[in-house]
Motif scaffolding. Sequence first.
Motif, PDB file in Angstrom:
ATOM      1  N   PRO A  89     -18.522   3.355  78.967  1.00 18.80           N
ATOM      2  CA  PRO A  89     -18.927   2.703  80.224  1.00 18.80           C
ATOM      3  C   PRO A  89     -17.775   2.038  80.971  1.00 18.80           C
ATOM      4  N   TYR A  90     -16.819   1.454  80.248  1.00 17.45           N
ATOM      5  CA  TYR A  90     -15.716   0.758  80.916  1.00 17.45           C
ATOM      6  C   TYR A  90     -14.467   1.624  81.040  1.00 17.45           C
ATOM      7  N   GLY A  91     -14.564   2.927  80.640  1.00 17.72           N
ATOM      8  CA  GLY A  91     -13.447   3.844  80.767  1.00 17.72           C
ATOM      9  C   GLY A  91     -13.825   5.016  81.647  1.00 17.72           C
ATOM     10  N   ILE A  92     -14.313   6.088  81.002  1.00 17.21           N
ATOM     11  CA  ILE A  92     -14.749   7.266  81.748  1.00 17.21           C
ATOM     12  C   ILE A  92     -15.895   6.920  82.690  1.00 17.21           C
ATOM     13  N   GLY A  93     -16.738   5.961  82.278  1.00 16.84           N
ATOM     14  CA  GLY A  93     -17.881   5.583  83.096  1.00 16.84           C
ATOM     15  C   GLY A  93     -17.510   4.987  84.439  1.00 16.84           C
ATOM     16  N   ARG A  94     -16.263   4.544  84.593  1.00 14.11           N
ATOM     17  CA  ARG A  94     -15.820   4.032  85.890  1.00 14.11           C
ATOM     18  C   ARG A  94     -15.635   5.168  86.898  1.00 14.11           C
TER      19      ARG A  94
ATOM     20  N   SER B  44     -10.553   4.060  94.791  1.00  9.37           N
ATOM     21  CA  SER B  44     -10.948   5.123  95.715  1.00  9.37           C
ATOM     22  C   SER B  44     -11.533   6.322  94.972  1.00  9.37           C
ATOM     23  N   ALA B  45     -11.155   6.482  93.698  1.00  9.86           N
ATOM     24  CA  ALA B  45     -11.623   7.623  92.912  1.00  9.86           C
ATOM     25  C   ALA B  45     -12.727   7.262  91.934  1.00  9.86           C
ATOM     26  N   ALA B  46     -13.060   5.976  91.817  1.00  9.79           N
ATOM     27  CA  ALA B  46     -14.052   5.547  90.827  1.00  9.79           C
ATOM     28  C   ALA B  46     -15.450   5.944  91.275  1.00  9.79           C
ATOM     29  N   GLY B  47     -16.007   6.984  90.650  1.00 12.90           N
ATOM     30  CA  GLY B  47     -17.310   7.481  91.035  1.00 12.90           C
ATOM     31  C   GLY B  47     -18.443   6.968  90.175  1.00 12.90           C
ATOM     32  N   GLY B  48     -18.134   6.113  89.185  1.00 11.33           N
ATOM     33  CA  GLY B  48     -19.163   5.564  88.328  1.00 11.33           C
ATOM     34  C   GLY B  48     -19.612   4.202  88.817  1.00 11.33           C
ATOM     35  N   VAL B  49     -19.777   3.269  87.867  1.00 11.75           N
ATOM     36  CA  VAL B  49     -20.195   1.914  88.207  1.00 11.75           C
ATOM     37  C   VAL B  49     -19.050   1.209  88.936  1.00 11.75           C
ATOM     38  N   PHE B  50     -19.327   0.683  90.113  1.00 10.04           N
ATOM     39  CA  PHE B  50     -18.294   0.041  90.928  1.00 10.04           C
ATOM     40  C   PHE B  50     -18.913  -1.130  91.661  1.00 10.04           C
ATOM     41  N   HIS B  51     -18.338  -2.325  91.478  1.00  9.97           N
ATOM     42  CA  HIS B  51     -18.828  -3.544  92.099  1.00  9.97           C
ATOM     43  C   HIS B  51     -17.851  -4.010  93.173  1.00  9.97           C
ATOM     44  N   PHE B  52     -18.367  -4.755  94.125  1.00 12.88           N
ATOM     45  CA  PHE B  52     -17.517  -5.286  95.194  1.00 12.88           C
ATOM     46  C   PHE B  52     -16.432  -6.219  94.650  1.00 12.88           C
ATOM     47  N   TYR B  53     -16.773  -7.000  93.645  1.00 10.27           N
ATOM     48  CA  TYR B  53     -15.813  -8.009  93.182  1.00 10.27           C
ATOM     49  C   TYR B  53     -14.636  -7.410  92.421  1.00 10.27           C
ATOM     50  N   TYR B  54     -14.675  -6.103  92.108  1.00 12.05           N
ATOM     51  CA  TYR B  54     -13.506  -5.475  91.487  1.00 12.05           C
ATOM     52  C   TYR B  54     -12.278  -5.600  92.383  1.00 12.05           C
ATOM     53  N   LEU B  55     -12.508  -5.662  93.699  1.00 15.10           N
ATOM     54  CA  LEU B  55     -11.386  -5.711  94.636  1.00 15.10           C
ATOM     55  C   LEU B  55     -10.570  -6.987  94.508  1.00 15.10           C
ATOM     56  N   ALA B  56     -11.052  -7.955  93.744  1.00 15.09           N
ATOM     57  CA  ALA B  56     -10.265  -9.169  93.519  1.00 15.09           C
ATOM     58  C   ALA B  56      -8.916  -8.853  92.887  1.00 15.09           C
ATOM     59  N   THR B  57      -8.824  -7.756  92.126  1.00 11.91           N
ATOM     60  CA  THR B  57      -7.557  -7.412  91.487  1.00 11.91           C
ATOM     61  C   THR B  57      -6.498  -6.979  92.490  1.00 11.91           C
ATOM     62  N   MET B  58      -6.898  -6.627  93.704  1.00 12.18           N
ATOM     63  CA  MET B  58      -5.932  -6.261  94.735  1.00 12.18           C
ATOM     64  C   MET B  58      -5.469  -7.465  95.548  1.00 12.18           C
ATOM     65  N   ALA B  59      -6.172  -8.566  95.453  1.00 13.09           N
ATOM     66  CA  ALA B  59      -5.898  -9.711  96.315  1.00 13.09           C
ATOM     67  C   ALA B  59      -4.511 -10.321  96.114  1.00 13.09           C
ATOM     68  N   PRO B  60      -4.025 -10.562  94.870  1.00 10.61           N
ATOM     69  CA  PRO B  60      -2.702 -11.197  94.742  1.00 10.61           C
ATOM     70  C   PRO B  60      -1.577 -10.387  95.350  1.00 10.61           C
ATOM     71  N   SER B  61      -1.576  -9.061  95.131  1.00 10.79           N
ATOM     72  CA  SER B  61      -0.492  -8.243  95.663  1.00 10.79           C
ATOM     73  C   SER B  61      -0.551  -8.155  97.184  1.00 10.79           C
TER      74      SER B  61
END
Length: 330
Positions: free
Chosen positions: A175-180, A290-307
Amino acid sequence: KLLGFDGLSVLVPQVLEGLAAAWIVYHLVQRRFGPPAGLLAALFLAVTPVSVAVDRSSITESCLLLVLLLAAWALTRAAETGSRRCLLLAMALIGVAFNVKMLAAFVVLPTFALVYLLGAPVGLRRRLLDLTLGGLVLSLVSLSWVAVYDLTPADKRPYAGTTDNNSVLELTLGPYGIGRFIKQTRPSARVGSESGVGQAEPTGAAADAGRGAELRPRTGWTRVFVRTPVGPLRLFDGQLAGQVAWLFPLALAGLALGAIREPLRRPLAPAHLSLLLWAGWVCTYAAVYSAAGGVFHFYYLATMAPSLAALAGIGAASLWRWSVERGWHG
């Protein structure tokens, strides 16, 4: 343990982690591009919508970002000085980040390796050896908790939510690997849970409600899971764009104007290493999301915020400097 189980004890750690992350971004940016750029970068991170959202919730992204930023600090020291000890520290911290949010922490690894390869003022053989040792440290730290959990007898440990075999290794690869990337059909486990350990599969009315949510999209459900189709422009669509994309123009300016401050050479100048770190960080996460076709939440984008915040701070300060120093084209 100290404050008891209540809202304050749950949320205060995330608040402190968010504040610490802003301070680290300030430190990393100002040491190469000056205090104004550092202050603006910290401000942009503090007011980015998705950062505000995760720092006031119990989601573990705040902890993930703090550990990754600490790893970025250690990496920059390693790349600038050729310090093997700092590189191993950076890899160990990414291993800690893996234990916070699993494979989400590994997205920065290609960028980290490239920064050290292009920047460390030591021979190629030494750089390759250092990265190999770093990979060993990364593996040991990353798999430590997974091994302890899976080697504990099943009746002595909590159930690993969203798994079929009560295994964190399965959770990491499935779920947290291929499932993404691939939407998996797994009827025996609870689909859509982000909490990981300690959740049993729902039964009865709860299970029926969950299946109904899968069959009948509702407004509340679509606010949790991203329905935007995969593709190169995914992050510029709808609510996804509202989380971090507003920083893209300034970030592009920061990358362009920061790069021409010094001539390109080998080993890379510290300013160029910093730009490579931030640009590689945001690009790899953007490609993955952009390629994650599985489970994807809005808050994942927090990892892009610092850069993005770092590059935007550099861009805003550089644009101001050009406007007062370069005449009409500035």
